[in-house]
Design a protein around this motif. Structure first.
Motif, PDB file in Angstrom:
ATOM      1  N   ASP A 458      33.725   2.840   8.596  1.00 41.92           N
ATOM      2  CA  ASP A 458      34.194   4.154   8.859  1.00 41.92           C
ATOM      3  C   ASP A 458      34.287   4.747  10.018  1.00 41.92           C
ATOM      4  OD1 ASP A 458      34.723   4.386   5.980  1.00 41.92           O
ATOM      5  OD2 ASP A 458      32.879   5.305   5.527  1.00 41.92           O
ATOM      6  N   TYR A 459      34.129   3.852  11.148  1.00 41.22           N
ATOM      7  CA  TYR A 459      34.316   4.266  12.561  1.00 41.22           C
ATOM      8  C   TYR A 459      35.496   5.067  12.633  1.00 41.22           C
ATOM      9  CZ  TYR A 459      38.267   1.041  13.531  1.00 41.22           C
ATOM     10  OH  TYR A 459      39.509   0.472  13.621  1.00 41.22           O
ATOM     11  N   LYS A 460      35.011   5.964  13.581  1.00 41.18           N
ATOM     12  CA  LYS A 460      35.935   6.901  14.253  1.00 41.18           C
ATOM     13  C   LYS A 460      35.410   7.259  15.656  1.00 41.18           C
ATOM     14  CE  LYS A 460      37.824  11.482  12.603  1.00 41.18           C
ATOM     15  NZ  LYS A 460      38.149  12.187  11.375  1.00 41.18           N
ATOM     16  N   VAL A 461      36.275   6.998  16.717  1.00 44.18           N
ATOM     17  CA  VAL A 461      35.780   6.652  18.095  1.00 44.18           C
ATOM     18  C   VAL A 461      36.602   7.307  18.865  1.00 44.18           C
ATOM     19  CG1 VAL A 461      34.894   5.172  19.832  1.00 44.18           C
ATOM     20  CG2 VAL A 461      34.953   4.499  17.416  1.00 44.18           C
ATOM     21  N   VAL A 522      37.350  20.956  19.986  1.00 44.48           N
ATOM     22  CA  VAL A 522      38.111  20.109  18.856  1.00 44.48           C
ATOM     23  C   VAL A 522      37.038  19.669  17.765  1.00 44.48           C
ATOM     24  CG1 VAL A 522      39.975  18.754  18.500  1.00 44.48           C
ATOM     25  CG2 VAL A 522      39.798  19.619  20.561  1.00 44.48           C
ATOM     26  N   ASP A 523      37.612  19.999  16.593  1.00 40.30           N
ATOM     27  CA  ASP A 523      36.397  19.995  15.393  1.00 40.30           C
ATOM     28  C   ASP A 523      36.990  18.666  14.674  1.00 40.30           C
ATOM     29  OD1 ASP A 523      34.230  20.404  13.887  1.00 40.30           O
ATOM     30  OD2 ASP A 523      35.476  21.410  12.256  1.00 40.30           O
ATOM     31  N   TYR A 524      36.752  17.435  15.213  1.00 37.04           N
ATOM     32  CA  TYR A 524      37.242  16.340  14.235  1.00 37.04           C
ATOM     33  C   TYR A 524      35.952  15.890  13.502  1.00 37.04           C
ATOM     34  CZ  TYR A 524      41.109  15.422  17.423  1.00 37.04           C
ATOM     35  OH  TYR A 524      42.227  15.564  18.006  1.00 37.04           O
ATOM     36  N   PRO A 525      36.192  15.952  12.183  1.00 33.84           N
ATOM     37  CA  PRO A 525      34.940  15.536  11.428  1.00 33.84           C
ATOM     38  C   PRO A 525      34.554  14.118  11.503  1.00 33.84           C
ATOM     39  CG  PRO A 525      36.791  15.752   9.989  1.00 33.84           C
ATOM     40  CD  PRO A 525      37.180  16.078  11.407  1.00 33.84           C
ATOM     41  N   ASP A 526      33.100  13.857  11.477  1.00 35.79           N
ATOM     42  CA  ASP A 526      32.536  12.477  11.525  1.00 35.79           C
ATOM     43  C   ASP A 526      33.183  11.474  12.379  1.00 35.79           C
ATOM     44  OD1 ASP A 526      31.388  13.004   8.517  1.00 35.79           O
ATOM     45  OD2 ASP A 526      33.399  13.104   7.859  1.00 35.79           O
ATOM     46  N   VAL A 527      33.103  12.110  13.574  1.00 42.90           N
ATOM     47  CA  VAL A 527      33.248  11.047  14.986  1.00 42.90           C
ATOM     48  C   VAL A 527      31.895  10.294  14.969  1.00 42.90           C
ATOM     49  CG1 VAL A 527      33.690  10.663  17.278  1.00 42.90           C
ATOM     50  CG2 VAL A 527      34.880  12.364  16.133  1.00 42.90           C
ATOM     51  N   THR A 528      32.055   8.828  14.967  1.00 45.76           N
ATOM     52  CA  THR A 528      30.843   7.904  14.830  1.00 45.76           C
ATOM     53  C   THR A 528      30.230   7.734  16.047  1.00 45.76           C
ATOM     54  OG1 THR A 528      32.356   6.086  14.477  1.00 45.76           O
ATOM     55  CG2 THR A 528      31.248   7.096  12.705  1.00 45.76           C
ATOM     56  N   LEU A 529      31.309   7.620  17.211  1.00 42.03           N
ATOM     57  CA  LEU A 529      30.925   7.385  18.660  1.00 42.03           C
ATOM     58  C   LEU A 529      31.786   7.894  19.764  1.00 42.03           C
ATOM     59  CD1 LEU A 529      29.414   5.017  20.610  1.00 42.03           C
ATOM     60  CD2 LEU A 529      31.259   3.489  20.178  1.00 42.03           C
ATOM     61  N   VAL A 530      31.199   8.458  20.852  1.00 41.94           N
ATOM     62  CA  VAL A 530      31.970   9.013  21.797  1.00 41.94           C
ATOM     63  C   VAL A 530      31.849   8.187  23.065  1.00 41.94           C
ATOM     64  CG1 VAL A 530      32.316  10.773  23.609  1.00 41.94           C
ATOM     65  CG2 VAL A 530      31.954  11.440  21.170  1.00 41.94           C
ATOM     66  N   VAL A 531      32.724   7.443  23.593  1.00 39.37           N
ATOM     67  CA  VAL A 531      32.505   6.622  24.893  1.00 39.37           C
ATOM     68  C   VAL A 531      33.138   7.440  26.098  1.00 39.37           C
ATOM     69  CG1 VAL A 531      33.190   4.355  26.007  1.00 39.37           C
ATOM     70  CG2 VAL A 531      32.830   4.375  23.392  1.00 39.37           C
ATOM     71  N   HIS A 544      30.284  18.754  26.394  1.00 37.88           N
ATOM     72  CA  HIS A 544      31.202  18.959  25.306  1.00 37.88           C
ATOM     73  C   HIS A 544      31.957  17.766  24.766  1.00 37.88           C
ATOM     74  CE1 HIS A 544      31.500  23.418  25.896  1.00 37.88           C
ATOM     75  NE2 HIS A 544      31.042  23.290  27.055  1.00 37.88           N
ATOM     76  N   ARG A 545      32.081  16.856  25.734  1.00 32.36           N
ATOM     77  CA  ARG A 545      32.919  15.389  25.264  1.00 32.36           C
ATOM     78  C   ARG A 545      32.010  14.910  24.181  1.00 32.36           C
ATOM     79  NH1 ARG A 545      34.059  12.048  30.500  1.00 32.36           N
ATOM     80  NH2 ARG A 545      36.355  12.528  30.794  1.00 32.36           N
ATOM     81  N   LEU A 546      30.479  14.651  24.774  1.00 32.81           N
ATOM     82  CA  LEU A 546      29.500  14.155  23.469  1.00 32.81           C
ATOM     83  C   LEU A 546      29.642  15.130  22.358  1.00 32.81           C
ATOM     84  CD1 LEU A 546      27.007  12.049  23.466  1.00 32.81           C
ATOM     85  CD2 LEU A 546      25.648  14.104  23.989  1.00 32.81           C
ATOM     86  N   GLY A 547      29.915  16.069  22.446  1.00 31.09           N
ATOM     87  CA  GLY A 547      29.759  17.272  21.352  1.00 31.09           C
ATOM     88  C   GLY A 547      30.692  17.065  20.227  1.00 31.09           C
ATOM     89  N   ARG A 548      31.529  16.084  20.444  1.00 33.21           N
ATOM     90  CA  ARG A 548      32.683  15.779  19.509  1.00 33.21           C
ATOM     91  C   ARG A 548      31.928  14.861  18.466  1.00 33.21           C
ATOM     92  NH1 ARG A 548      34.488  19.905  20.037  1.00 33.21           N
ATOM     93  NH2 ARG A 548      33.043  19.859  21.749  1.00 33.21           N
ATOM     94  N   THR A 549      30.931  14.398  18.590  1.00 31.45           N
ATOM     95  CA  THR A 549      30.094  13.662  17.535  1.00 31.45           C
ATOM     96  C   THR A 549      28.634  14.581  17.383  1.00 31.45           C
ATOM     97  OG1 THR A 549      29.340  11.657  16.924  1.00 31.45           O
ATOM     98  CG2 THR A 549      28.822  12.082  19.118  1.00 31.45           C
ATOM     99  N   GLY A 550      28.111  14.150  16.039  1.00 29.11           N
ATOM    100  CA  GLY A 550      27.301  14.849  15.968  1.00 29.11           C
ATOM    101  C   GLY A 550      27.195  16.423  15.505  1.00 29.11           C
ATOM    102  N   ARG A 551      28.359  16.819  15.037  1.00 32.48           N
ATOM    103  CA  ARG A 551      28.829  17.965  14.577  1.00 32.48           C
ATOM    104  C   ARG A 551      28.151  18.431  13.332  1.00 32.48           C
ATOM    105  NH1 ARG A 551      32.255  20.100  18.289  1.00 32.48           N
ATOM    106  NH2 ARG A 551      33.308  21.693  16.759  1.00 32.48           N
ATOM    107  N   LYS A 552      27.702  19.551  12.992  1.00 36.59           N
ATOM    108  CA  LYS A 552      27.334  20.132  11.673  1.00 36.59           C
ATOM    109  C   LYS A 552      25.964  19.255  11.406  1.00 36.59           C
ATOM    110  CE  LYS A 552      30.943  20.173   9.002  1.00 36.59           C
ATOM    111  NZ  LYS A 552      31.763  20.631   7.873  1.00 36.59           N
ATOM    112  N   GLY A 553      25.055  18.973  12.476  1.00 37.32           N
ATOM    113  CA  GLY A 553      23.989  18.330  11.960  1.00 37.32           C
ATOM    114  C   GLY A 553      23.961  16.784  11.687  1.00 37.32           C
ATOM    115  N   LYS A 554      25.366  16.343  11.821  1.00 36.21           N
ATOM    116  CA  LYS A 554      25.406  14.924  11.593  1.00 36.21           C
ATOM    117  C   LYS A 554      25.169  14.009  12.817  1.00 36.21           C
ATOM    118  CE  LYS A 554      28.757  15.538   8.246  1.00 36.21           C
ATOM    119  NZ  LYS A 554      30.577  15.738   7.760  1.00 36.21           N
ATOM    120  N   GLU A 555      24.819  12.678  12.360  1.00 32.56           N
ATOM    121  CA  GLU A 555      24.146  11.681  13.357  1.00 32.56           C
ATOM    122  C   GLU A 555      25.490  11.257  14.490  1.00 32.56           C
ATOM    123  OE1 GLU A 555      21.957   8.340  12.045  1.00 32.56           O
ATOM    124  OE2 GLU A 555      20.976   9.754  10.847  1.00 32.56           O
ATOM    125  N   GLY A 556      25.508  10.902  15.524  1.00 35.16           N
ATOM    126  CA  GLY A 556      26.342  10.378  16.369  1.00 35.16           C
ATOM    127  C   GLY A 556      25.615   9.350  17.470  1.00 35.16           C
TER     128      GLY A 556
END
Ligand SMILES: Nc1ncnc2c1ncn2[C@@H]1O[C@H](COP(=O)(O)OP(=O)(O)OP(=O)(O)O)[C@@H](O)[C@H]1O
Length: 668
Positions: A458-461, A522-531, A544-556
């Protein structure tokens, strides 16, 4: 009381010899820094995905999209994809399940889309490298193009449509007042230091019953920490400057009280030709403005008489004018340049703005930096002094606090929900850096992505690049390597950007290569990795870039890929827990594959990327200081793309960049 430790990590030097001695890099197998963290289940949210913007086929449709949401004409809302913590990767005899794809061909940049949206024709457009300064130009040599804004988004109204234009009451700690300003730090109220939800419910707040119904339908029950901290203060009418980590619900925090402002205002006369705009929300990017308007639309579900509209660059001004005339609104969400355009060119608009009671600056620090300041000052001059002003961001550097009087009253309240001693980033997001010579970056990026894909079906990068043209190059390369990629940057037409952004929001198994147009909000749900490939503009942009993952308490996970001469960035972000990443193995086969893929990338895209790269680093205070060294590095980048002979650059451009006669450059 939970004690937080600021991790002062020793930043280890990358040693190239280690490259071969380390085993294959498994990002997802690295234990999280805070091993005890469990993402909070997000149980109350029958999440809704907004109407598919992939249906938006032309600019007119884009302009009407938010209206359609209001009137219910848009595509039926679909139930959310899985929420909560990520499931383990599903493996089936080596077959990895992939989703997404839409009408794009897997692994290939969509040629139809390319033709249709004129990708090839904008390959030689200018690319701006630093806000407010000259950026490189890709061929036409027009000075107007040099002065346009690049990826910092994006909206520059005065060029053309292709140019562009983001408490716990009981436990609050009041740090006292200075110069009439209240400074309040309001820590997370429950569930540990990283909980984004508070214990308070919306119905404990004095908001209108119809707004409460809208909130309930949106799936929100408890307030997030920033909502709990700011709502009571804003509802009292105070000006607020609020800081809260990425993905913790700042949008609702400013929209809900803004809606209440309209609820409490006298209803506009139906026949009134130019009804007042009561609430003005300014966002730095088009995507963010659309997103905020869509969120407002959700919350306004039971307020049929309150309208919200969006005005953004990249759409025809006349269409927006028509739309505003046909559907007058009380809440307007706008990007700064386009808003100025309307102030100057839309009949009656200035008088409508005289009704503004509430001004919101989303991504306030960005809107107050030099690239936007003039626009913001002009806008503020066009609205009443007697108003409430709200400013929100995940980063509020000291410089911004010093200039926030531009918009805020003297007695504003500064509400900081980031606990003292805690970082501005989330502890459930593993942050890593990888320092390697430039010529290893493309193979390393490929290896990182392959490894991540292998670990998570389910990767989303998100892959962030320094400029629009470098973004295009990297997207081309990854497409040639048969990865499932999309690209988004300021040189793409807005309709394309909207479509790709919406596709990425709903997809899994997809990589979005992007410039900083996607860095904030930008609120993309479930982003697994930010490079992040190459030097981020600054520490705030990194956050802010890193903040596209780990939203709403999720891991990233986040990984920053730097060359040795970019390593100084780590010192500027030393308060962040960015640990050294194990280096993925790049075997000779991978290297060859990447070289072959690069040879298939169009020459003109490489040329544009070279020029953009040179412009970007030329504008960097540190790297751009020594022009001789800069050119050496740029030529190294050229060789990384397979061009031993660096592309020639127009003399005018070189002159503007202050690079005339620097050895190693070729001019034309
Ligand atoms: N009270 C709530 N309960 C549950 N979810 C919420 C609540 N409020 C907002 N959300 C959801 O949280 C997500 C993140 O919100 P939002 O995009 O406003 O974050 P943000 O703090 O503005 O992030 P950024 O700093 O990146 O702009 C959104 O999907 C939003 O729908």
């Amino acid at each position: 009381m939970t004690k937080l430790f600021l991790s002062q990590l020793r930043l280890l030097q990358f040693h190239p010899m280690k490259l071969h001695s380390l085993s294959l890099f498994k990002l997802s197998h690295i234990p999280l820094r805070n091993a005890a963290f469990h993402p909070r289940p997000f149980s109350v949210r029958p999440d809704r995905i907004r109407a598919s913007k992939s249906l938006v086929d032309d600019e007119a449709d884009l302009s009407n999209w938010v209206d359609d949401l209001r009137t219910g004409r848009a595509e039926t809302l679909k139930p959310a994809q899985r929420v909560g913590s990520r499931e383990p990767a599903v493996r089936d005899g080596g077959f990895r399940k992939r989703r997404g794809g839409g009408d794009f061909k897997k692994g290939k940049p969509n040629l139809d889309a390319k033709t249709r949206f004129g990708l090839s024709s904008d390959s030689d457009n200018d690319e701006v490298v630093e806000r407010g300064k000259f950026k490189d130009a890709g061929g036409s040599g027009s000075i107007g193009e040099f002065l346009s804004e690049d990826d910092v988004d994006e909206e520059e109204s005065d060029i053309d449509d292709e140019d562009e234009e983001i408490v716990n009451k009981s436990r609050s700690v009041l740090f006292g007042k200075q110069n009439g300003v209240s400074n309040t730090t309001r820590p997370a109220s429950s569930g540990g230091s990283d909980s984004y939800l508070s214990d308070s419910r919306f119905d404990q707040c004095s908001v209108s019953p119809l707004s409460l119904k809208g909130i309930k339908d949106a799936g929100y029950e408890k307030m997030t920490v920033v909502q709990e901290a700011t709502l009571p203060v804003i509802l009292k009418g105070k000006d607020v400057l609020a800081k809260a980590k990425t993905g913790t619900g700042k949008t609702v925090a400013f929209l809900l009280p803004s809606i209440e402002v309209v609820v409490k205002s006298p209803p506009s006369d139906r026949d009134q030709r130019r009804p007042p705009i009561f609430v003005l929300v300014i966002c730095p990017t088009r995507e963010l403005a659309c997103q905020a308007a869509a969120e407002a639309t959700k919350l306004l579900k039971y307020h049929p008489t309150i309208g919200v509209q969006v005005v953004i660059g990249g759409t025809r001004l006349a269409l927006e004018q028509k739309r505003m005339q046909a559907n007058p609104c009380q809440i307007l969400v706008a990007t700064p340049g386009r808003l100025r355009d309307h102030i100057e060119n839309t009949a009656g608009f200035a008088s409508r703005l005289m009704g503004v009671k509430s001004l919101v600056l989303d991504e306030a620090d960005h809107l107050l930096d030099m690239g936007f300041r003039k626009d913001i000052e002009k806008i503020i001059a066009a609205i009443p002094k007697q108003r409430q002003t709200l400013m929100f961001s995940a980063t509020i550097p000291d410089e911004v606090r010093q200039v926030c009087h531009v918009a805020l009253k003297r007695d504003f309240e500064y509400i900081n929900t980031v606990q003292e001693g805690s970082e501005d980033t989330h502890s459930q997001v593993r942050q890593m850096h990888l320092v390697a010579p430039l010529d290893k970056h493309f193979p390393l990026l490929y290896a990182i992505l392959k490894e991540h894909i292998a670990d998570d079906v389910d990767y989303k990068v998100l892959v962030f690049c320094t400029t629009a043209m470098v973004t295009r190059l990297v997207a081309d390369l990854l497409g040639e390597l048969n990865l499932n990629v999309r690209e988004i940057h300021s040189r793409k037409p807005q309709s394309y950007r909207t479509r790709v952004s919406d596709e990425f929001r709903k997809s899994k198994g997809l990589i979005l290569v992007t410039s900083d147009v996607s860095a904030r909000g930008v609120d993309y749900p479930d982003v697994t990795l930010v490079v992040q490939v190459g030097l981020p503009a600054d520490k705030q942009q990194y956050i802010h870039r890193l903040g596209r993952t780990g939203r709403k308490g999720k891991e990233g996970q986040g990984i920053l890929l730097l060359a040795p001469w970019e390593e100084f960035f780590l010192a500027t972000a030393k308060d962040l827990p960015i640990v050294k990443a194990p280096v993925p193995l790049v075997d000779p086969d991978t290297k060859k594959k990447v070289e072959r893929a690069l040879s298939n990338v169009e020459m003109k895209n490489k040329e544009a990327a070279y020029q953009a790269w040179l412009g970007y680093y030329n504008s960097n205070k540190k790297v751009g200081k020594d022009k001789y060294r800069l050119v050496e590095l740029a030529n190294e980048f050229s060789r990384c793309m397979g061009l031993d002979n660096p592309p020639a650059i127009p003399k005018l451009v070189l002159g503007k960049m202050g690079l005339k006669n620097v050895p190693g450059l070729r001019s034309k």
